[in-house]
Every structure is written in structure tokens, then in C-alpha cells.
Design a protein around this motif. Structure first.
Motif, mmCIF file in Angstrom:
data_model
loop_
_atom_site.group_PDB
_atom_site.id
_atom_site.type_symbol
_atom_site.label_atom_id
_atom_site.label_comp_id
_atom_site.label_asym_id
_atom_site.label_seq_id
_atom_site.Cartn_x
_atom_site.Cartn_y
_atom_site.Cartn_z
ATOM 1 N N GLY A 1 3.243 15.300 9.404
ATOM 2 C CA GLY A 1 3.830 14.292 10.278
ATOM 3 C C GLY A 1 3.783 12.883 9.737
ATOM 4 N N HIS A 2 3.556 12.734 8.442
ATOM 5 C CA HIS A 2 3.532 11.418 7.788
ATOM 6 C C HIS A 2 4.428 11.440 6.556
ATOM 7 N N ILE A 3 4.990 10.289 6.234
ATOM 8 C CA ILE A 3 5.718 10.138 4.977
ATOM 9 C C ILE A 3 4.866 9.292 4.043
ATOM 10 N N PHE A 4 4.852 9.672 2.764
ATOM 11 C CA PHE A 4 4.072 8.922 1.792
ATOM 12 C C PHE A 4 4.769 8.939 0.437
ATOM 13 N N TYR A 5 4.317 8.078 -0.437
ATOM 14 C CA TYR A 5 4.892 7.918 -1.773
ATOM 15 C C TYR A 5 3.920 8.513 -2.779
ATOM 16 N N ASP A 6 4.320 9.602 -3.404
ATOM 17 C CA ASP A 6 3.472 10.289 -4.371
ATOM 18 C C ASP A 6 3.727 9.704 -5.758
ATOM 19 N N SER A 7 2.860 8.812 -6.171
ATOM 20 C CA SER A 7 3.080 8.088 -7.430
ATOM 21 C C SER A 7 3.003 8.988 -8.661
ATOM 22 N N GLU A 8 2.563 10.231 -8.491
ATOM 23 C CA GLU A 8 2.542 11.156 -9.612
ATOM 24 C C GLU A 8 3.911 11.817 -9.825
ATOM 25 N N GLU A 9 4.796 11.662 -8.845
ATOM 26 C CA GLU A 9 6.154 12.193 -8.965
ATOM 27 C C GLU A 9 7.091 11.109 -9.499
ATOM 28 N N SER A 10 8.228 11.535 -10.035
ATOM 29 C CA SER A 10 9.190 10.594 -10.628
ATOM 30 C C SER A 10 10.533 10.664 -9.909
ATOM 31 N N TRP A 11 11.291 9.606 -10.028
ATOM 32 C CA TRP A 11 12.674 9.597 -9.573
ATOM 33 C C TRP A 11 13.521 10.366 -10.583
ATOM 34 N N ASP A 12 14.567 11.023 -10.086
ATOM 35 C CA ASP A 12 15.483 11.763 -10.945
ATOM 36 C C ASP A 12 16.913 11.367 -10.576
ATOM 37 N N PRO B 1 16.235 13.241 -5.978
ATOM 38 C CA PRO B 1 14.800 13.545 -6.051
ATOM 39 C C PRO B 1 13.969 12.284 -6.250
ATOM 40 N N SER B 2 12.878 12.205 -5.473
ATOM 41 C CA SER B 2 12.084 10.971 -5.450
ATOM 42 C C SER B 2 10.620 11.297 -5.201
ATOM 43 N N PRO B 3 9.751 10.299 -5.293
ATOM 44 C CA PRO B 3 8.334 10.510 -4.955
ATOM 45 C C PRO B 3 8.043 10.561 -3.457
ATOM 46 N N LEU B 4 9.057 10.408 -2.612
ATOM 47 C CA LEU B 4 8.829 10.445 -1.167
ATOM 48 C C LEU B 4 8.490 11.857 -0.725
ATOM 49 N N LYS B 5 7.418 11.998 0.032
ATOM 50 C CA LYS B 5 6.977 13.295 0.514
ATOM 51 C C LYS B 5 6.627 13.199 1.996
ATOM 52 N N ASP C 1 0.807 -1.213 0.000
ATOM 53 C CA ASP C 1 0.000 0.000 0.000
ATOM 54 C C ASP C 1 0.841 1.265 0.000
ATOM 55 N N PHE C 2 2.028 1.220 0.617
ATOM 56 C CA PHE C 2 2.847 2.432 0.665
ATOM 57 C C PHE C 2 3.277 2.850 -0.730
ATOM 58 N N VAL C 3 3.852 1.936 -1.482
ATOM 59 C CA VAL C 3 4.367 2.288 -2.802
ATOM 60 C C VAL C 3 3.236 2.527 -3.801
ATOM 61 N N ARG C 4 2.033 2.069 -3.468
ATOM 62 C CA ARG C 4 0.867 2.347 -4.316
ATOM 63 C C ARG C 4 0.161 3.653 -3.906
ATOM 64 N N SER C 5 0.802 4.410 -3.019
ATOM 65 C CA SER C 5 0.277 5.711 -2.555
ATOM 66 C C SER C 5 -1.037 5.583 -1.803
ATOM 67 N N GLU C 6 -1.259 4.437 -1.167
ATOM 68 C CA GLU C 6 -2.493 4.207 -0.422
ATOM 69 C C GLU C 6 -2.275 4.213 1.089
ATOM 70 N N LEU C 7 -1.026 4.452 1.515
ATOM 71 C CA LEU C 7 -0.698 4.415 2.941
ATOM 72 C C LEU C 7 0.269 5.542 3.275
ATOM 73 N N LYS C 8 -0.070 6.287 4.315
ATOM 74 C CA LYS C 8 0.842 7.286 4.863
ATOM 75 C C LYS C 8 1.350 6.792 6.213
ATOM 76 N N ILE C 9 2.649 6.822 6.406
ATOM 77 C CA ILE C 9 3.257 6.284 7.619
ATOM 78 C C ILE C 9 3.538 7.414 8.603
ATOM 79 N N PRO C 10 3.014 7.338 9.838
ATOM 80 C CA PRO C 10 3.337 8.368 10.833
ATOM 81 C C PRO C 10 4.808 8.284 11.237
ATOM 82 N N ILE C 11 5.462 9.429 11.338
ATOM 83 C CA ILE C 11 6.883 9.453 11.673
ATOM 84 C C ILE C 11 7.135 10.449 12.796
ATOM 85 N N ASN C 12 8.278 10.281 13.480
ATOM 86 C CA ASN C 12 8.652 11.268 14.481
ATOM 87 C C ASN C 12 9.430 12.412 13.828
ATOM 88 N N GLY C 13 9.245 13.596 14.379
ATOM 89 C CA GLY C 13 9.997 14.758 13.914
ATOM 90 C C GLY C 13 11.298 14.838 14.682
#
Length: 362
Positions: A345-356, A337-341, A124-136
């Protein structure tokens, strides 16, 4: 068809002086490896080998030569057909002495196995269906700078703050924690601290008592690793839950891992794939910890977005719960540069973005 490989050293430049109890970081040296099949060279997998200076057991002057040797033994093999075979091959090539290399090999091969799309685990993460809570993460620095970091993180939507302690005057550090607790309701902000082993054994208990006033979620590695008897005594009667971090480095084999956790009985362990030997090694730690009701979470170890992406995808694969330590992707001027956003307070994979990969020459 046979596999081919290449690799490149890559220097990541911090946007600021990153203060830790082991000194100030200005740059991070890492190695990017590339694996492809000769029948389709346009499809390739990337992995990252990024040991930490003065901490990783494969922080060694000849690391480039070790990577070259492992990759030369991978060449002309056939791509493994399953994740289990990938773990076996990476273990054969890197072994226990090169945990970061093992993680890089696992990642590159899994990426190639999944079509060279930076997909390590199709979930689900790489399919942009899951946002993971992270610590700051709050880096060490002058008191005013740390307070500003905390305010910025809370304003950005983080509800879990992790503060590095151990280099400032302890009283100043507790003043910061007191400020946070007075300004923000306990139910709104979870506080973690990371001592990186900075406390002396004779003072650790007292400092834990003081820290307990601030209703901390946990403290990472209060005393230096390699003192299992002292750490066990702390964990057996601690006013603040203790998470092992550096203590796990260099512990290999299921039995050795079990013995360590049975002896110390921590409340949590922290898994950094680069430091503890990659994905399969983390899977062993998780299985043993959960059998003993020990909590755990994943944390990145200052990797570029290539390594961070792999660890993010590990989170749902291993069924991680709670806030993970995956907020390090914004530290560098020249990250890949990557689709990671990161948002709210969550990290997610934006499948509309591309790796560079323009900055890479691998």
C-alpha cells in the motif's frame, strides 16, 4: 550553452478496460519531451504532457503543434539556474491554456537542472528513504469484478481504498460498500469514493445521506464542475466530506483560486498537476487551502512513470500528509520501466533499479 529539445507522442495501453463514469478507457495518449544542453547532450531531462480526453482544457487536436511551438521558443535559451526560474519560464511558454504542457516543461527543466537523473526534487523519496502511502484504486465494472479488485488490494496491503462510482446502479454500488464495511473493520480500511461529477444536483444530497452510512473518508466531485452555488450548498451541510477535483480545472491565478475556495468551502481539494497547471500552480493551491484549513492530497492523472515520478517527488516537497493517489503506474502493458515500486500500500523509489527508455524515440 543553449538548450535543445525534442518530443514524441506515446500511446499507453491499459492492461484492462478501465471503467469510469465518463466511459471505458483502453489507451492513453501522452507526449514525452526531452531537453538538453548542447554542451553536454548525453545529460537530458524528461517531462510528460498527458492531458485527459474530454476533461483537460488542453485536450485539443493541435496539441502536438502547441508542444512544438513551446519547445521552439525554449531552444537557444540558457538553462534556468533555480526552480523559481524554471516555473517562470514554463509559465511564459505554456501559460494558462496549456496546463499539461506547463507541467511537462517544469518537469523536464527541473530534471535537467538536477543532472538528468530523473530527480525533480532531491528529497527522501528519490533517495529511497521514504515510502508514500497511497490509495488502492477500484475501477468501475461488474459487481463481482469490483469485489475481486477490492479483495486483491486489501490482500496486497492497502489500507485505503478509492472506489469509482456513478456508472453502475447506485444500489449495487452501495451493496459493494456495505460488503466492504461488513468484511473489513472500519479502523482497518479507509474508504474514499469518486463520483466524477456523476450525481444530478437534485439527487446529490440524498445519495450523500445514503453513502454516509458506510463511514466514508470523502467523496470526490459528487456533482459536475461549474456549479459553484450548488456545490457550496452541498459542502455547507454534507454528511460526507467533499473533495473538489474537476472543479479546479481551468482556475488560474491566486485570486481566482482563493475566490473559488472561499465560495465553495470544500473539506478537501485534489491536486492533479497535469490538469491544474503543474507544480507552481499546485503550490498556490496548497498555500491557499492550508490558510483556510482545507485538506488536500496529490493524485496522478494516468501519466506514464515519467509524470508519476515527478508527482511522487512533489509529495514530500509540498509536505503532503496521508494517503496520496499515486497508484496508477501499474495500469499499462507498455509503461516506461522505472525504479518506482508499489508494496504494502505504499509507493517508493528503488534506487537499485534503473530507468529503461528503450521504447522511446525522443
Amino acid at each position: 550553452m543553449p538548450l535543445k529539445t525534442s518530443y514524441q507522442k506515446y500511446i499507453l495501453n491499459f492492461k484492462f478496460d478501465a471503467g469510469t463514469s465518463r466511459g471505458v478507457l483502453k489507451e492513453k495518449e501522452t507526449w514525452i519531451i526531452k531537453v538538453w544542453d548542447t554542451s553536454a547532450p548525453e545529460i537530458f531531462g524528461f517531462g510528460e504532457c498527458g492531458p485527459l480526453k474530454k476533461l483537460s482544457i488542453d485536450d485539443r487536436k493541435d496539441l502536438g503543434e502547441q508542444i512544438a511551438d513551446a519547445l521552439s521558443r525554449l531552444e537557444d535559451r540558457v538553462l534556468p539556474s533555480t526552480a523559481e526560474e524554471v516555473f517562470q519560464v514554463a509559465g511564459e511558454l505554456a501559460g494558462a491554456e496549456l496546463p499539461a504542457v506547463r507541467f511537462g516543461l517544469e518537469t523536464a527543466l527541473l530534471d535537467l537542472l538536477n543532472g538528468g537523473r530523473r530527480v525533480i526534487f532531491d528529497n527522501d523519496f528519490v533517495r529511497s528513504e521514504l515510502k508514500i502511502p497511497i490509495n488502492g484504486l477500484i475501477w468501475m465494472g461488474h459487481m463481482e469484478a469490483m469485489l475481486l479488485q477490492i479483495s486483491n488490494k486489501v490482500d496486497a496491503g492497502f489500507d485505503c481504498i478509492k472506489m469509482k462510482i456513478g456508472s453502475l446502479d447506485f444500489e449495487k454500488e452501495t451493496d459493494i460498500l456495505d460488503y466492504v464495511r461488513r468484511k473489513y473493520y472500519q479502523n482497518n480500511i479507509m474508504l474514499r469514493v469518486d463520483a466524477n461529477g456523476a450525481f444530478k444536483v437534485h439527487e446529490a444530497r440524498h445519495k450523500l445521506e445514503v453513502l454516509s452510512k458506510y463511514k466514508l473518508h470523502s467523496i470526490e466531485q459528487p456533482i459536475a464542475a461549474g456549479q459553484p452555488d450548488e456545490m457550496a450548498r452541498l459542502c455547507s451541510n454534507t454528511p460526507v466530506d467533499i473533495a473538489l477535483d474537476e472543479e479546479l480545472i481551468g482556475i488560474y491565478g491566486r485570486e481566482a483560486k482563493r475566490q473559488l475556495l472561499e465560495k465553495i468551502k470544500p473539506q478537501y481539494i485534489i491536486l492533479k498537476p497535469t490538469l491544474v497547471g503543474g507544480i507552481q500552480s499546485c503550490m498556490e493551491w496548497v498555500e491557499i487551502a492550508e490558510s483556510m484549513d482545507i485538506g488536500w492530497w496529490l493524485t496522478s492523472a494516468l501519466e506514464s512513470n515519467i509524470g508519476l515520478n515527478a508527482i511522487c517527488q512533489m509529495s514530500p516537497y509540498l509536505k503532503a500528509c496521508g494517503h496520496q493517489g499515486l497508484g496508477t503506474g501499474q495500469l499499462y502493458h507498455n509503461n516506461i520501466p522505472s525504479p518506482l515500486k508499489i508494496e504494502g500500500g505504499h509507493i517508493f523509489y528503488d534506487s537499485e533499479e534503473s530507468w529503461d527508455f528503450t521504447n522511446l524515440d525522443v
